[in-house]
Design a protein around this motif. Structure first.
Motif, mmCIF file in Angstrom:
data_model
loop_
_atom_site.group_PDB
_atom_site.id
_atom_site.type_symbol
_atom_site.label_atom_id
_atom_site.label_comp_id
_atom_site.label_asym_id
_atom_site.label_seq_id
_atom_site.Cartn_x
_atom_site.Cartn_y
_atom_site.Cartn_z
ATOM 1 N N GLY A 62 0.812 -1.211 0.000
ATOM 2 C CA GLY A 62 0.000 0.000 0.000
ATOM 3 C C GLY A 62 0.846 1.261 0.000
ATOM 4 N N VAL A 63 1.888 1.271 0.806
ATOM 5 C CA VAL A 63 2.804 2.424 0.836
ATOM 6 C C VAL A 63 3.483 2.575 -0.519
ATOM 7 N N PHE A 64 3.903 1.473 -1.097
ATOM 8 C CA PHE A 64 4.535 1.491 -2.419
ATOM 9 C C PHE A 64 3.569 2.045 -3.462
ATOM 10 N N ALA A 65 2.309 1.608 -3.404
ATOM 11 C CA ALA A 65 1.300 2.069 -4.358
ATOM 12 C C ALA A 65 1.107 3.581 -4.268
ATOM 13 N N PHE A 66 0.956 4.092 -3.055
ATOM 14 C CA PHE A 66 0.719 5.517 -2.917
ATOM 15 C C PHE A 66 1.973 6.338 -3.169
ATOM 16 N N SER A 67 3.129 5.718 -3.033
ATOM 17 C CA SER A 67 4.359 6.393 -3.453
ATOM 18 C C SER A 67 4.373 6.542 -4.973
ATOM 19 N N CYS A 68 3.867 5.538 -5.670
ATOM 20 C CA CYS A 68 3.738 5.641 -7.131
ATOM 21 C C CYS A 68 2.758 6.747 -7.514
ATOM 22 N N PHE A 69 1.635 6.801 -6.817
ATOM 23 C CA PHE A 69 0.646 7.837 -7.117
ATOM 24 C C PHE A 69 1.222 9.235 -6.853
ATOM 25 N N TRP A 70 1.942 9.384 -5.766
ATOM 26 C CA TRP A 70 2.548 10.674 -5.446
ATOM 27 C C TRP A 70 3.620 11.028 -6.467
ATOM 28 N N SER A 71 4.275 10.033 -7.030
ATOM 29 C CA SER A 71 5.312 10.279 -8.029
ATOM 30 C C SER A 71 4.739 10.913 -9.290
ATOM 31 N N ILE A 72 3.486 10.661 -9.573
ATOM 32 C CA ILE A 72 2.837 11.310 -10.724
ATOM 33 C C ILE A 72 2.817 12.817 -10.502
ATOM 34 N N VAL A 73 2.419 13.226 -9.320
ATOM 35 C CA VAL A 73 2.417 14.659 -8.981
ATOM 36 C C VAL A 73 3.832 15.209 -9.073
#
Length: 95
Positions: A62-73
């Motif tokens: 989950g942390v990895f997933a949201f790190s990916c999402f934040w990387s888009i920003v």
């Protein structure tokens, strides 16, 4: 003793540290056009985290997933930082 909290904190620290240079590298080589890769990996790891029974491992995904999402920003922000001259622009890229 319960080490789950420490493992979650360590995984968050690891992901943040890992994704910072990845975003810089990705923007330099591919520009912000590669945002969809982060989205797909984020969605895949978020869905994976839903099906893992181990709390610590599920949290890591989950942390990895949201790190990916934040990387888009951060990709879009990185493009602005390059335009300001804070980071080098790729000289091979056409403007």
């Amino acid at each position: 003793m319960n080490y789950t909290g420490l493992l979650i904190g360590l995984s968050a620290f690891f992901c943040i540290g890992l994704f910072h240079p990845i975003v810089i590298w990705a923007e330099y080589h591919f520009s912000k056009r590669c945002w969809w890769i982060f989205l797909l990996i984020g969605l895949a790891t978020a869905i994976t985290s839903l099906f893992i029974n181990n709390v610590a491992l599920s949290t890591f995904f989950g942390v990895f997933a949201f790190s990916c999402f934040w990387s888009i920003v951060e990709l879009f922000q990185q493009e602005k930082r390059v335009k300001k001259g804070w980071f080098p622009a790729n000289p091979k890229r056409k403007k």
